[in-house]
Structures are given as C-alpha cells and as structure tokens.
Write a protein that holds these residues in place. Structure first.
Motif, PDB file in Angstrom:
ATOM      1  N   UNK A  57       3.966  -1.818  10.101  1.00  0.00           N
ATOM      2  CA  UNK A  57       3.726  -1.217   8.775  1.00  0.00           C
ATOM      3  C   UNK A  57       2.237  -1.010   8.474  1.00  0.00           C
ATOM      4  N   UNK A  58       1.409  -1.998   8.867  1.00  0.00           N
ATOM      5  CA  UNK A  58      -0.008  -1.872   8.497  1.00  0.00           C
ATOM      6  C   UNK A  58      -0.689  -0.678   9.175  1.00  0.00           C
ATOM      7  N   UNK A  59      -0.024  -0.091  10.217  1.00  0.00           N
ATOM      8  CA  UNK A  59      -0.615   1.070  10.879  1.00  0.00           C
ATOM      9  C   UNK A  59      -0.454   2.344  10.048  1.00  0.00           C
ATOM     10  N   UNK A  60       0.538   2.337   9.157  1.00  0.00           N
ATOM     11  CA  UNK A  60       0.797   3.561   8.392  1.00  0.00           C
ATOM     12  C   UNK A  60       0.675   3.367   6.874  1.00  0.00           C
ATOM     13  N   UNK A  61       0.459   2.106   6.442  1.00  0.00           N
ATOM     14  CA  UNK A  61       0.343   1.851   5.011  1.00  0.00           C
ATOM     15  C   UNK A  61      -1.092   1.479   4.687  1.00  0.00           C
ATOM     16  N   UNK A  62      -1.563   1.913   3.520  1.00  0.00           N
ATOM     17  CA  UNK A  62      -2.867   1.435   3.080  1.00  0.00           C
ATOM     18  C   UNK A  62      -2.700  -0.062   2.785  1.00  0.00           C
ATOM     19  N   UNK A  63      -3.786  -0.839   2.773  1.00  0.00           N
ATOM     20  CA  UNK A  63      -3.627  -2.302   2.649  1.00  0.00           C
ATOM     21  C   UNK A  63      -2.929  -2.714   1.360  1.00  0.00           C
ATOM     22  N   UNK A  64      -2.180  -3.824   1.473  1.00  0.00           N
ATOM     23  CA  UNK A  64      -1.533  -4.410   0.300  1.00  0.00           C
ATOM     24  C   UNK A  64      -2.627  -4.913  -0.635  1.00  0.00           C
ATOM     25  N   UNK A  65      -2.424  -4.714  -1.944  1.00  0.00           N
ATOM     26  CA  UNK A  65      -3.438  -5.230  -2.870  1.00  0.00           C
ATOM     27  C   UNK A  65      -2.824  -6.323  -3.744  1.00  0.00           C
ATOM     28  N   UNK A  66      -3.680  -7.243  -4.247  1.00  0.00           N
ATOM     29  CA  UNK A  66      -3.132  -8.313  -5.087  1.00  0.00           C
ATOM     30  C   UNK A  66      -2.497  -7.737  -6.343  1.00  0.00           C
ATOM     31  N   UNK A  67      -1.529  -8.470  -6.892  1.00  0.00           N
ATOM     32  CA  UNK A  67      -0.876  -8.019  -8.115  1.00  0.00           C
ATOM     33  C   UNK A  67      -1.833  -8.069  -9.291  1.00  0.00           C
ATOM     34  N   UNK A  68      -1.632  -7.180 -10.232  1.00  0.00           N
ATOM     35  CA  UNK A  68      -2.486  -7.187 -11.423  1.00  0.00           C
ATOM     36  C   UNK A  68      -1.922  -8.159 -12.454  1.00  0.00           C
ATOM     37  N   UNK A  69      -2.758  -8.522 -13.389  1.00  0.00           N
ATOM     38  CA  UNK A  69      -2.269  -9.453 -14.399  1.00  0.00           C
ATOM     39  C   UNK A  69      -3.118  -9.487 -15.647  1.00  0.00           C
ATOM     40  N   UNK A  70      -2.680 -10.304 -16.583  1.00  0.00           N
ATOM     41  CA  UNK A  70      -3.431 -10.507 -17.827  1.00  0.00           C
ATOM     42  C   UNK A  70      -3.442 -11.997 -18.150  1.00  0.00           C
ATOM     43  N   UNK A  71      -4.394 -12.389 -18.987  1.00  0.00           N
ATOM     44  CA  UNK A  71      -4.439 -13.776 -19.440  1.00  0.00           C
ATOM     45  C   UNK A  71      -4.142 -13.794 -20.926  1.00  0.00           C
ATOM     46  N   UNK A  72      -3.448 -14.845 -21.359  1.00  0.00           N
ATOM     47  CA  UNK A  72      -3.240 -15.038 -22.794  1.00  0.00           C
ATOM     48  C   UNK A  72      -3.904 -16.351 -23.166  1.00  0.00           C
ATOM     49  N   UNK A 127       0.825  -1.207   0.000  1.00  0.00           N
ATOM     50  CA  UNK A 127       0.000   0.000   0.000  1.00  0.00           C
ATOM     51  C   UNK A 127       0.858   1.254   0.000  1.00  0.00           C
ATOM     52  N   UNK A 128       0.169   2.401  -0.072  1.00  0.00           N
ATOM     53  CA  UNK A 128       0.934   3.656  -0.064  1.00  0.00           C
ATOM     54  C   UNK A 128       1.112   4.140   1.380  1.00  0.00           C
ATOM     55  N   UNK A 129       2.144   4.926   1.598  1.00  0.00           N
ATOM     56  CA  UNK A 129       2.504   5.400   2.933  1.00  0.00           C
ATOM     57  C   UNK A 129       1.651   6.605   3.290  1.00  0.00           C
ATOM     58  N   UNK A 130       1.057   6.565   4.459  1.00  0.00           N
ATOM     59  CA  UNK A 130       0.200   7.668   4.892  1.00  0.00           C
ATOM     60  C   UNK A 130       0.984   8.528   5.882  1.00  0.00           C
ATOM     61  N   UNK A 131       1.569   9.635   5.379  1.00  0.00           N
ATOM     62  CA  UNK A 131       2.469  10.462   6.194  1.00  0.00           C
ATOM     63  C   UNK A 131       1.730  11.109   7.363  1.00  0.00           C
ATOM     64  N   UNK A 132       0.462  11.501   7.111  1.00  0.00           N
ATOM     65  CA  UNK A 132      -0.294  12.169   8.177  1.00  0.00           C
ATOM     66  C   UNK A 132      -0.508  11.214   9.352  1.00  0.00           C
ATOM     67  N   UNK A 133      -0.827   9.942   8.990  1.00  0.00           N
ATOM     68  CA  UNK A 133      -1.045   8.929  10.020  1.00  0.00           C
ATOM     69  C   UNK A 133       0.237   8.708  10.826  1.00  0.00           C
TER      70      UNK A 133
END
Ligand SMILES: [Zn+2]
Ligand SMILES: [Zn+2]
Length: 984
Positions: free
Chosen positions: A339-354, A302-308
């Motif tokens: 880390x989870x106190x200051x980071x937005x949640x981790x998200x699954x990786x994106x992908x594509x299908x062939x 996730x992204x870092x929340x500086x204010x938090x």
C-alpha cells in the motif's frame, strides 16, 4: 505500541468525517457549556451537563438516541445538574438500540468525569430506577505529581485523554478570583486509606449499576418474619388453602392488625440501591480537581495515487480496492506492491482540546499537566475550546497559555463573552402571543443579546480580542456560540452557518388575529399592564407564579414542575416543587436585583415527591440563595437563616449524601425539615414547628397520596389566614380535600385531558375533571391547574367534573410505583391536539362558582385575579387553535417537500438504471431492442414531479429561530419519535 497507534500503522483504511457543535453556551437557563461530537454511527457529549441541557437539545432538534459517551468537564459539584434528567431520557429513547448486529443488549453508556462523579450519581439511588440501561462511570485518575495524561477512552471513532488539573494558589491568583466557592478554601484530606477508598468506590459503582441495569423485579416477594421488617410496611400473607394473597398494612409494632411479630409474611424486596442508607463521605476523594480532555480521531490513510499505480503496472479494479484497504497485492508481472507504494503517507488524526477552567486557581495545574504531555499528544490538534468562569479569561496567565499554543484556534466560552440570548425560541414566541392577550398574567422571558445575565465585567465591545486584552495578532481567538460547528476531519474548519440569530423578541411583530380578538372579554382593563400598573415586585396580596407546568420531562413549551408563591409584606417567598431549570425560569422572569430580593426572602421549599421532574432544581436554587443572602446582608440587615427544605425524609438523606460533593454542609444550604403525613415535621429527629423560626406559617399539613413512594399533598395556612394547597402528583384524594378545606388557592395537577381516565389511573395522575372535582369537594375558592402532559400548547380538555370517591384500595395499594420501572408508553395525550370546547369551562353548572386558572410557564397571577381568568379562556383557546392550524399546514408542506424529494431520488435511480442498461447493451453489441421493456422504464422516469430542488433538511426549520416557520411555531420535529411521557 502507543507509538504505533500515534502514527497510525494500525488504522490504515480509516477515513473519517466528524465535527463538534456547541449545544449550549452560558445563559440564564443553560448555565453550562457543552458540545456534541458527531459521527454518523455515534454521538458524544462533552462539557458541563448543567441544568437545561436536555431542554436545549429538544429545542435544537438534537437527538439523544445515538449518544454513547458523556465526558463531563470541570469540577464535580452541581455542574452535572442536567445529567440525571438526560440519562433518564436516554434510557427511554434508546430502548430500541442494540450493541451491534445480532445483539439484543443495549449499548453501554460510558460517562467520564472527575473524582466524585460516581458518588454524585449514587446519591440519586432513592429516586432513579431503570432496568436494561448498562452504564459505566469512569473517574479521571488524579495522580500526586503531574504525569502525562492517560487515554481514558478509545473506540472505532475517537481516542480521548483526560487531564485532571488540581487547584493551586499562587501569589498571582490569590486575590484575583472572588468566584471560587468557600468549599475550595478548605484543605484537602491527606490521611487517606487507599484500600478503604477502593472498597467505598466499588460500593458506589455497585449502586450505580443497580440504579440503571438491575435484574431486580418489583413483583418479587420474599418471605420473612414480621419482626424483621422495618415498619410501616405493607405485607402479604398467603392463605395455605386457597393460595390467595391478602395484604395488611402494619404501621408500628403496636399497630399490626391481626398479625403477630412472629408471623411469616411476604414483602416486596426493596430496590437494591435504596437499601444503602448512607453513602460513605466523598470528602476523602480529591475535591479540587477540574477535568479537561484531548479528543483525537484515528490516523487517516493517505490518498491513492492512480498514476503511480498505473506506472507499477496495475489496472483499475479490485487490486486498487485491496491496496486502499491496506493489503499487499501482486501486479501482472508477479511483483509485490505494498500500500505505501501507491498511497501518500498516513497522517495522524486531527483533534481538539476541551479545557475547563472553573477559576484562575486551576490554570497553574492545567499548565503543569500540559507541560508533562508528550509532544505527540498535540500532534494534529487544531483547536482548543476553553470553558471558563470567573476572571480566568482576563488573567495574564490565560493569555500566556494562549500564546504558548498560538498555532491552534482558541474558542472561549465564558458568561461575559456569551450573551443571555433566548434559548427556548418556540416557547418565547408563544409567550408573546399570550402576553398580547393578557400582559398582566403572561410575562415574556427576559433576555439580553448584548450582555450576560450577571456579567462580572460589562462587555459591550463586540471584539473579543479587545475584551480579553489580547494584543498579539498571531493568537486566533473567538467567542463560543451555540450552533458553532467545528469540523475536524477530513478538513479542519469552523462553520458558522448553523449559529441561530439571537432572537430579538422586542422587534417581532406578531399582531393578534382577528379571530382571537373577537373572543376577548369586553372590558380588557384587568388583563393589560399599563404604565400606571404597580411594579410586579410590589404586592398587596399573595401572587402565584407557575414557573414550570409540564409533566415528566421538559418540553418545548413547558418546563418541569415548580410553583412560586410570593406573600405580601415581608411574609416571604415559597417554592412548591423545584424541577430542573427552576433557577433558570426565575432568571427569565426577574432582573438580578429582583432575584436577590426573592432569594433573600425565600423561606421554604416544599418537595411533593422524589420524581426527578419535581426536585432536581433544588440544589441550584439553594446555592443561589446562599449567594443572595451573602450579597444583601450587612450590618443593618442580618443574614436570615437558610430556607426550610420540607419533604419526606428521603429528600433530606439525598441532601446529606450530596453535601460531600458540594463541600458544604446541608445546614449551610437549607434547614432540612423531614415531613411525614402521620408523624408531622421533624428537624434532625426533633419535632419541628414554624413558631421556632422566622417563617410566618401557622399550620402545615400533609396527606399521603396515591402516586409513588412517599408522595404527599400539602396544605399551608399562613399567619395572616391565607390557605394554600398543593397536590403534587396524585390520584384524586379525599383526605386532601379535608386538610385543604376552604383553601384560598388550590394548585392541582391535571396531567391528562378528560377522556383519558385509563391513562390517569395507570400512571397515577388526574384528569382535568378529577382535579376540578377535588377543588369543588375541598370548597377551594380558586383553582390553578398545572402539570400537563401535552406536547403542544393548548388548553386542557374539560368535559365532565368527577368528584373524588372514597377509595379504600388506595390505602393498601402501597407505593406500587408503576412509573419507575416501566419504560415509556406512548400515551394518547401524545396524539395531535384534541380541539377544546371551551364552553365546558364556562358553562358547566358545577364549576360556575369556582375560579379556575390554567397554568402556563412564567404565568403570574394574584389571588384576586384568578376570578377573571376564565373569561380569557375562549381567546387563548382560539389562539392555540390557529397556531395548530398553521402547524398542520407546515406539516403538510414539509410532507409534500419530502415526497417530492423521494420522487426525485426514485427518478434518478431509474435514470441510472436506464443508462446502465444502455451501456450494457452497447458493450455486448446487442442491437435489437426490447422496446416493451424500454417503454416501461421510460414511463417510470416521467413520473416524478417538479420541485426537485426542494430539500428537506434533517432538522426542518427548527434550527433557525428567525425563519418564518419558526415564528409561527416550528413544527415539533421530534427526532426521537415518540417521547417518553412516563413521569419520573
Ligand atoms: Zn410529575
Ligand atoms: Zn410524579
């Protein structure tokens, strides 16, 4: 564990940026669809590796140095026709690459594919030999029942799941698809012995390892008795006193010179891979399976929340970095911050299908496999890329599948949806300039920016939804286009900015330079095609079409070897060598109807030797000939027998090994005629001559030449007396002059310019002067030179003619095939083009009576026209000279832009340093200035020049064929640095 991985607990800290880009979509010369997956540290190729893929990479400036994974989709057949050429080039360009820091090993190349992939590559063991190129083949596991797909690959960048879909007929699909080959109709074997299968697979694996990563050494000699060796062979005897080695050629048990069968001799150890005479049949492996893939990046933190963070009492600095890296820290008050106190949640990786669906019969299987997929596999999936054939995109089932996955984008590749646009822009533009000079000889490649080469449904509608009859407005579908980028992380987006405009050759205005015009012959009527000229298909004398005229690997201007000989009056067509992409070159020259006629009349293919640049196009030409025979034969027109494939026995063994991949017996494709310089021709062990066939050849003779194991030169006399000789690759050969005496036409290799005699000798090729010498000694009436090594198009340099000498060394120097084991050497022909003094061509006494033509790709010339060819040389030479001047100018401009950019960066750096210094001074409250030092820095910042906006892009202008630079030949940007010119 899997669950954790899915939700990214493992990969906190990962932040990636990657995209996919289409390298090819189906065209005449790139029949397959493939994409490159791009990470900064590695690249991967996905899709079909059809013939022409490597050449497409060159023309688009796509480097092969960082490729670490190849994921072959679809059904293993000849959809991998470009794979061997691509691996060989990778083996050369990846020479400096290492596994990781401190390692000296080369990184391993992982190749994934469906069943039979291992077998398909092992078939090439007779002609592929490299050392130090570790390579693994992984075949998708085909289970009996549709189980969830398994992850086949995971590294620091991606995870890939393979989805092998089985062939299945249903009432709905039974009559729907005509394109499915006969092979699929045969039933799959059920009586398989698993332990035998696995032993056979490990044999194939062992062979493939040996082909690319063996510790075998050519010069290693082993001792044995002469009777234990297969003859003919070259053996050595060591003098017990002097310790010197003497070599003997032993032909047969009755012809062993001074030796006896009991003599102890030394012999070279054969290539380990080549000792396996025949591979176990691959037909016991699952046949009708098409492999698809799901590709996903790792979970993204996730992204870092500086204010938090601030509210938790943390100050910017090292603690922030530790949290971002996934570590737990303490704040000033002694509280634990995770880390989870200051980071937005981790998200699954994106992908594509062939999804690769070779026919409608694979749709059901794919659907079943997808239904068995756990939901998390679809999590983060943003797009599906459909590689389709036949009637797949027009089927209801296909629309149903799109409907089921409407939340993602669908990109569809199919020959009908992808137009037959020009893929080789530089070559095509060059062909227009040659065509301006002599339209009679130089063809401009065919193309169609609206339709496919042979569409099954004519689609002039620009709207893909209309073509595919998709009414649901929620289905987001678009056609595949070469250059289309699919950004996956960090943000999914489609980027059309690198899709090159389809080159419209007809609209290009490329007037002939005055300097070229001045060099033209006075009477131009023999060189120009007019409305009154007979159709190019009508012949009253033999015609020679040089389809591929380059050596070693395909390049921007020249494809690899193939010469088409068309005889008049139903005497048929003949191919002399058939490198990768030969079928594509033919399609650039002839309409589908003309192609059918040519292939229907194809009577023989001669393969001079088994270097990869001379025969890897054979299977696709033979397959196309099968279809042409089917299409054109009927009650009034009986189906002719398949063309003769004439070459050394190893080529027949290769075809026999490959038949179980194709699911078609060798004899259905060709009449396999083994040919040996002393034993003559044989068909399956029985003596063969053309009188038993419909082939109007009176006599075919070959000689062994000094080039590589089994290389032969050939001379053919037709029933009408026309005599045609073809050298293949070789050193000048006296015996060839004898069998080819008084040839009407000699096509001879001239790999090196005069002056590069050393290279020619070391690489076992000829210089221009040597090739001309052979023609003179042979008393050939006409000579066509081909197989050039230069990267730029120019005329070969002829400075002095060298007559072939009798060289007894050639006879004992058995098959020392330097090219096969040594890596690339940067040869001098790679240097900037030497200027050509064309006067040597016209004025040399020796060549005054010899008609000489210089081959270019897609050049066609009738025998009587070769005489007038020489008069064109000054104009062609001038044209290339002007082109080279322009390229040089572009190189200078590009270098100036790059320099300006470098200067600007340096200025920025100095300015930053100055700013930091000031900050530091202010911070430390230091008032006193060191004026001398400051002046020094300021001098630095004043240095850089203007033009700071100019940007040198990685690929230069090569990606955009319509840019001015491309029209005047884009610079030969070769991202690989010096390319391997070693022949293979
Ligand atoms: Zn060659
Ligand atoms: Zn060769």
């Amino acid at each position: 564990m899997m669950q954790d991985r899915e939700h990214g607990a493992k990969s906190v800290g990962v932040r990636t940026n990657f995209h996919l880009q289409f390298i090819t979509t189906p065209t005449s010369d790139t029949p397959g669809t493939n994409l490159i997956l791009h990470f900064d540290n590695k690249r991967y190729i996905f899709g079909e590796l059809c013939e022409g893929t490597q050449r497409a990479c060159i023309s688009r400036g796509i480097g092969l140095r960082k490729i670490r994974g190849v994921f072959l989709s679809g059904k293993t057949a000849w959809n991998n026709g470009g794979l061997i050429g691509l691996i060989l080039t990778m083996a050369d360009v990846q020479q400096g690459e290492v596994e990781g820091e401190g390692s000296t090993r080369r990184p391993r190349l992982n190749i994934y594919g469906g069943p039979k992939q291992q077998h398909s590559l092992a078939c090439a063991r007779r002609f592929v030999f490299r050392t130090g190129m570790p390579l693994s083949i992984h075949e998708a596991n085909v289970q009996k029942s549709p189980e969830p797909p398994s992850m086949v690959h995971e590294d620091e960048n991606i995870r890939v799941w393979a989805i092998p879909a089985k062939f299945a007929t249903s009432a709905a699909t039974q009559t729907e698809d005509q394109c499915e080959s006969d092979a699929d109709a045969e039933s799959e074997r059920t009586d398989v012995d698993e332990s035998r299968l696995s032993a056979e697979q490990s044999l194939r694996e062992h062979i493939v390892n040996n082909m690319f990563d063996s510790d075998w050494k050519r010069d290693r000699l082993v001792q044995c008795k002469l009777k234990d060796i297969k003859l003919p062979a070259v053996v050595w005897i060591r003098d017990p006193e002097t310790k010197n080695l003497t070599s003997y050629t032993c032909f047969s048990p009755d012809n062993i010179g001074p030796l006896t069968m009991e003599t102890d001799v030394l012999v070279r150890t054969p290539w380990p891979a080549s000792t396996v005479q025949q591979l176990p049949e691959a037909s016991a492996l699952p046949t009708k399976v098409a492999t698809s893939y799901i590709i996903k990046g790792h979970a993204q933190r996730g992204t870092f929340d500086a204010a938090k963070a601030a509210s938790l009492g943390l100050k910017p600095g090292p603690l922030y970095a530790q949290l971002v890296a996934g570590k737990t820290v303490e704040n000033g008050a002694g509280q634990t911050i995770t880390p989870d106190m200051v980071l937005t949640p981790t998200r699954p990786g994106k992908g594509v299908a062939i999804f690769d669906v070779p026919s409608v019969h694979y749709l059901v299987g794919l659907e079943q496999r997808l239904e068995a997929c756990p939901d998390h596999l679809f999590e983060g999936l943003e797009a599906a890329i459909w590689i389709t054939r036949g009637s797949v995109p027009y089927s209801d089932r296909f629309r149903q599948m799109l409907n089921k996955h409407k939340n993602i984008k669908h990109i569809v590749s199919h020959p009908d949806l992808c137009h037959d646009h020009i893929t080789q822009d530089s070559f095509s533009i060059s062909s227009i300039r040659l065509n301006n000079i002599a339209s009679e000889f130089f063809a401009v490649p065919r193309y169609d920016n609206i339709h496919a080469y042979r569409p099954i449904v004519a689609t002039s509608s620009p709207d893909i939804r209309e073509v595919l009859a998709i009414e649901d407005s929620h289905i987001d579908v678009l056609p595949a286009k070469r250059g289309l980028r699919i950004h996956v992380e960090p943000t999914f987006a489609l980027d059309e900015s690198e899709i090159p405009d389809a080159l419209d050759l007809a609209s290009l205005d490329l007037p002939m330079e005055t300097r070229v015009q001045e060099c033209l012959p006075e009477d131009m009527s023999p060189y120009r095609r007019t409305a009154a000229s007979p159709s190019t298909m009508e012949l009253d004398e033999p015609e020679i079409i040089t389809l591929g005229t380059g050596s070693a690997a395909p390049s921007k201007y020249r494809n690899v070897s193939a010469v088409l000989l068309r005889m008049p009056k139903d005497m048929g067509t003949y191919l002399f060598d058939c490198g990768e992409g030969t079928l594509g070159q033919l399609q650039r020259l002839y309409t589908p109807d003309e192609m059918d006629k040519l292939l229907f009349n194809l009577k023989a293919i001669w393969i001079s030797h088994l270097h990869a640049d001379h025969h890897l196009g054979t299977i696709s030409v033979l397959q196309a000939a099968v279809s042409a025979r089917k299409r054109l034969s009927g009650p009034e027109r009986p189906r002719p027998p398949p063309p003769c494939l004439i070459s050394e026995i190893n080529m027949m063994d290769y075809m026999d090994d490959y038949h179980s991949v194709l699911g078609m017996p060798t004899e259905a494709l060709c009449t396999p005629v083994a040919c040996h310089w002393t034993e003559g021709m044989s068909l399956r062990g029985k003596s063969f001559d053309f009188s038993q066939t419909n082939v109007p050849i009176k006599d075919l003779r070959t000689v062994k030449v000094n080039h590589c194991h089994g290389a032969q030169a050939v001379s053919v006399t037709f029933n009408n007396g026309f005599k045609f000789s073809y050298s293949g690759d070789c050193r000048p050969n006296e015996a060839f002059c004898n069998i080819g005496a008084d040839s009407d036409v000699l096509v001879h290799e001239a790999t090196f310019d005069d002056g590069l005699d050393g290279d020619a000798k070391a690489k076992k090729h000829c210089t221009t002067g040597e090739a001309v010498g052979v023609a003179l000694k042979m008393r050939a009436k006409n000579l066509i030179l081909t197989h050039f090594s230069q990267r730029y198009q120019k005329l070969p340099v002829l400075s002095s003619v060298k007559m072939p000498e009798h060289n007894p060394e050639d006879e004992v120097d058995d098959d020392v095939d330097g090219e096969m084991t040594t890596g690339p050497t940067t040869i001098s022909a790679d240097a900037p083009a030497q200027s050509t003094d064309t006067s040597a061509w016209v004025e040399q006494d020796a060549t005054r009576d010899l008609n000489i033509g210089v081959a270019f790709d897609l050049m066609r010339v009738k025998v009587s026209q070769i005489a007038s060819f020489k008069k064109l040389l000054p104009a062609i030479s001038k044209m290339f000279e002007i082109e080279e001047e322009k390229r040089e100018q572009q190189r200078r401009e590009a270098a100036a832009i790059a320099q300006a950019e470098q200067d600007r960066k340096m200025a920025d750096k100095l300015a930053r340093q100055e700013a930091n210094r000031k900050k530091l001074q202010e911070a430390t409250g230091k008032k006193k200035k060191d004026t001398r030092n400051k002046r020094k820095l300021e001098d630095g910042t004043n240095k850089p020049s203007a033009n700071t906006n100019a940007k040198a892009t990685e690929n230069g202008s090569a990606a955009d064929p319509m840019s001015a630079a491309a029209i005047t030949h884009p610079m030969d940007v070769d991202s690989e640095g010096s390319r391997a010119q070693a022949d293979r």
